[in-house]
Enzyme design. Structure first.
Site, short mmCIF file in Angstrom:
data_model
loop_
_atom_site.label_atom_id
_atom_site.label_comp_id
_atom_site.label_asym_id
_atom_site.label_seq_id
_atom_site.Cartn_x
_atom_site.Cartn_y
_atom_site.Cartn_z
N CYS A 191 0.89 -3.45 7.78
CA CYS A 191 0.43 -3.46 6.57
C CYS A 191 1.00 -2.87 5.48
O CYS A 191 0.75 -1.60 5.73
CB CYS A 191 -1.17 -3.82 6.65
SG CYS A 191 -1.54 -4.85 7.81
N CYS A 197 1.80 -8.32 6.40
CA CYS A 197 0.50 -8.34 6.05
C CYS A 197 0.48 -7.42 4.72
O CYS A 197 1.07 -6.45 4.77
CB CYS A 197 -0.52 -8.00 7.21
SG CYS A 197 -0.05 -6.64 8.18
#
Ligand code: N1C
Length: 253
Positions: free
Chosen positions: A81, A161
């Site tokens: 992420c 993400c």
């Protein structure tokens, strides 16, 4: 051990053998060093088998994208992420940059599969168990190399993400090219709320033909799922952040 599908004992023996052999090779051929680390984590023989089954003994113009499903399943991409970097028509710039700032961004080529296959050509032949690296067709749609990159790009985008970055080229008239893998495969796979934002870094070099105001970027904005914020920044000094490790990732541009 469970993950590798082997008993602890055989796994340890295999890893140790691979490690001693590969580390020796790696010391001699230092560019191979990342493979040494990968061999500690991945079962290379299993990966090679999953890779070969996609194209060996098959018509090299008839390798569908799904042929690589077992390979992707054997080495799944891990979500990273806020660090995931995508690109289109900026291959050299993007990798020149991420090479120096691995702490900020990772590309598909920084994963085991992307790293191992980047820049390579391969194919099989009907009636042969071999892997060939020359005279492989690239002009038919379902060739082994293009199908791999499409499958790998889809899997990499599926795990995206947080804040995602994309480096696009200001040296083309259509930085968001609808025929590119980035447009056709990756962008539509970013899912909200898992992906919070897509931040385009427009690489502006001498004699640039486009920038963040380019009309094609409106299409990019539209292609994004609702809930994903879009931003774009024209960056002319891309090397700066790469050459100064003290610059914080967030303030790279
Ligand atoms: O078609 P593109 O770029 O838009 O594809 C780039 C996009 C990136 O975000 C990557 O995640 O798709 C992924 N990707 C690769 O990582 C990759 N490495 C090498 C796609 N293609 C990749 N290649 C080779 O470059 C492959 O042979 C493919 O055909 C080109 C695409 O480059 P592009 O048109 O600049």
């Amino acid at each position: 051990c469970k993950l590798c599908g082997a008993s602890c004992f055989t796994l340890i023996v295999r890893v140790l053998c691979q490690c001693i052999l590969l580390c020796f090779l790696c010391l001699v051929m230092s560019p191979c060093f990342p493979f040494c680390c990968y061999s500690l984590v991945y079962d290379c023989q299993r990966l090679w088998g999953a890779f070969e089954q996609a194209y060996v003994n098959k018509d090299p113009c008839n390798i569908p994208v799904q042929a690589y499903d077992p390979l992707i399943a054997a080495a799944p991409f891990k979500p990273q992420c806020n660090k995931m970097m995508f690109w289109s028509k900026t291959k050299v710039v993007v990798h020149g940059f991420t090479e120096k700032r691995k702490d900020c961004f990772v590309t598909l080529e920084d994963t085991v599969l992307g790293y191992a296959l980047n820049g390579l050509t391969w194919c099989g032949k009907k009636g042969s168990n071999g892997t060939f690296t020359t005279a492989c067709p690239r002009n038919c749609e379902n060739n082994p190399v293009d199908s791999f990159w499409i499958r790998a790009s889809a899997a990499y985008a599926d795990v995206a993400c947080g804040d995602v970055t994309a480096m696009l080229s200001g040296s083309t008239t259509t930085p968001f090219d609808p025929t590119s893998t980035f447009a056709k495969v990756e962008v539509t796979r970013f899912k909200a709320p898992k992906v919070r934002s897509l931040n385009v870094v427009m690489v502006i070099q001498k004699n640039a033909k486009s920038n963040c105001k380019n009309a094609s970027l409106q299409k990019l904005k539209k292609a994004l799922h609702t809930g994903i914020t879009y931003s774009c920044k024209d960056v002319s000094r891309i090397q700066e952040c790469g050459s100064k490790p003290q610059i914080a990732c967030k303030t790279c541009w």
